[in-house]
Design an enzyme around this catalytic site. Structure first.
Site, PDB file in Angstrom:
ATOM      1  N   HIS A 238      17.535  61.042 -15.135  1.00 32.89           N
ATOM      2  CA  HIS A 238      18.815  61.531 -14.629  1.00 32.89           C
ATOM      3  C   HIS A 238      18.722  61.945 -13.161  1.00 32.89           C
ATOM      4  O   HIS A 238      19.720  61.883 -12.436  1.00 32.89           O
ATOM      5  CB  HIS A 238      19.323  62.683 -15.499  1.00 32.89           C
ATOM      6  CG  HIS A 238      20.721  62.456 -15.994  1.00 32.89           C
ATOM      7  ND1 HIS A 238      21.081  61.355 -16.753  1.00 32.89           N
ATOM      8  CD2 HIS A 238      21.865  63.155 -15.804  1.00 32.89           C
ATOM      9  CE1 HIS A 238      22.375  61.409 -17.027  1.00 32.89           C
ATOM     10  NE2 HIS A 238      22.872  62.482 -16.456  1.00 32.89           N
ATOM     11  N   HIS A 265      31.811  56.740 -14.670  1.00 38.92           N
ATOM     12  CA  HIS A 265      32.470  58.034 -14.852  1.00 38.92           C
ATOM     13  C   HIS A 265      33.943  57.830 -15.210  1.00 38.92           C
ATOM     14  O   HIS A 265      34.618  56.986 -14.608  1.00 38.92           O
ATOM     15  CB  HIS A 265      32.395  58.864 -13.574  1.00 38.92           C
ATOM     16  CG  HIS A 265      31.038  59.407 -13.281  1.00 38.92           C
ATOM     17  ND1 HIS A 265      30.654  59.853 -12.042  1.00 38.92           N
ATOM     18  CD2 HIS A 265      29.949  59.582 -14.090  1.00 38.92           C
ATOM     19  CE1 HIS A 265      29.399  60.280 -12.085  1.00 38.92           C
ATOM     20  NE2 HIS A 265      28.964  60.125 -13.316  1.00 38.92           N
TER      21      HIS A 265
END
Length: 290
Positions: A238, A265
Site C-alpha cells: 500500500h 477510486h
C-alpha cells in the site's frame, strides 16, 4: 489471556481466509488483546466477549482518550477492530447484536498517506532490479508503476495483460468487481515480458504463480517487505500505491480525475488525500523560513 480467546482466534482465522495481510492480522490481534486485558482488569475475571456491553466499549474508548492519551489514529484503529470483531460474532449468532456498532471514533486531521521519498523509491527499485528472482522483480516494479492493490495484482490473469512494443496495459478487477484498465510504462512492460518468458506452466491462468500455485496477497507483502528491508526502507504494497499516486499528482502533473480512474477510486475525495502535504513537506516549509 484474552488474546487467545477462541472467538478471537476464530475471527483472526476468518480474516486470514479472506486474504488479509499478516500485518493486518497482527494489528487486530494486538488491539483485541489490549481490550481483553482492560476488560479483565475492570471486572477481575477472564475475558468473555459475549458479556461485553456498549457501556464497556464507551468506557474503554474514554480510557484510551483520557488516561492513555492515545493518538486519535490509535483510538480509531482500535474502534475499527472492535466493530469488526463484534460484527463477526453477531453474524455467527454468538451474540444477538453488535455492541460496537455505534461506537464513535475520534476526529483527526487527515495527513497525506505515507509515501516513499524519491531517494527511498530509487533505492527500492534498484534493489528490485538486482533481484535474481524475476517474479519478485515483476511484482515490485508492477506495483510501483501501476499503484495496484496486492489483491488486484494477485487476481490478474494472463488474458488481462496486453503488451506491444510501445504500449501496454492490464485489465484490473477492483473493489466491487469494477473493471478498469491501467496503462503500463516501459519499465513495467519490460518486467512483465521477462516474467512471462520464465513463468512456469500451470493449470491456473493466474498471471503470477509459483511452485505452490497462485500468488497470494500475503505473498506479495512478503516480497515487498523483504526487498524493502534489503534496500533499507520501510515499505509494503500500500505504500507503493500511495507513492505511485503521489508521483502522478506531484511529478507527472496528472489531475484528480485521471488519478482516481487509474487507482479505481469511487470518490475524488479519496484521491484528494494525496494532495495534502506530508509531515516532511510541512517540516521543509518551516525550515525554509530559517
Amino acid at each position: 489471556m484474552g488474546a487467545f480467546h477462541p472467538l478471537i482466534e476464530a475471527f483472526l482465522s476468518d480474516l486470514a481466509r479472506a486474504g488479509r495481510s499478516p500485518r493486518t492480522l497482527a494489528g487486530y490481534r494486538k488491539d483485541l488483546a489490549d481490550f481483553a486485558a482492560w476488560m479483565e482488569g475492570r471486572y477481575g475475571e477472564a475475558f468473555d466477549p459475549k458479556a461485553v456491553l456498549p457501556e464497556d466499549l464507551r468506557d474503554y474508548r474514554q480510557y484510551l482518550l483520557a488516561v492513555r492519551r492515545a493518538a486519535p489514529a490509535t483510538i480509531n484503529r482500535r474502534v475499527s477492530a472492535l466493530r469488526a470483531f463484534f460484527a463477526f460474532l453477531a453474524a455467527r449468532g454468538e451474540i444477538p447484536s453488535n455492541p460496537a456498532a455505534r461506537l464513535p471514533g475520534v476526529r483527526q486531521a487527515r495527513a497525506a498517506p505515507k509515501a516513499l521519498s524519491e531517494a527511498e523509491l530509487r533505492r527500492l527499485l534498484r534493489e528490485a532490479r538486482r533481484s535474481s528472482n524475476p517474479l519478485h522483480r515483476a511484482v515490485i516494479l508492477l506495483l510501483a508503476h501501476t499503484g495496484l492493490r496486492a489483491s488486484e495484482l494477485c487476481a490478474l490473469r494472463l488474458s488481462d495483460v496486453a503488451l506491444s512494443e510501445r504500449k501496454g496495459k492490464v485489465v484490473v478487477r477492483g473493489k466491487g468487481e469494477k473493471v478498469r484498465e491501467v496503462p503500463l510504462n516501459a519499465e513495467a512492460r519490460e518486467a512483465l515480458r521477462e516474467w512471462l518468458s520464465v513463468r512456469p506452466a500451470a493449470s491456473d491462468d493466474a498471471l503470477f504463480v509459483g511452485r505452490r500455485g497462485r500468488l497470494t496477497p500475503s505473498g506479495v507483502w512478503r516480497i515487498v517487505r523483504e526487498c524493502a528491508r534489503r534496500a533499507g526502507v520501510e515499505a509494503h504494497p500500500h505504500v507503493l500505491r500511495h507513492t505511485f499516486a503521489t508521483r502522478l499528482l506531484r511529478e507527472a502533473g496528472a489531475d484528480l480525475v485521471t488519478v482516481a480512474e487509474i487507482l479505481g477510486h469511487e470518490s475524488l475525495n479519496t484521491t484528494a488525500r494525496y494532495t495534502r502535504p506530508s509531515e516532511a513537506d510541512l517540516e521543509a516549509a518551516v525550515e525554509r523560513l530559517g
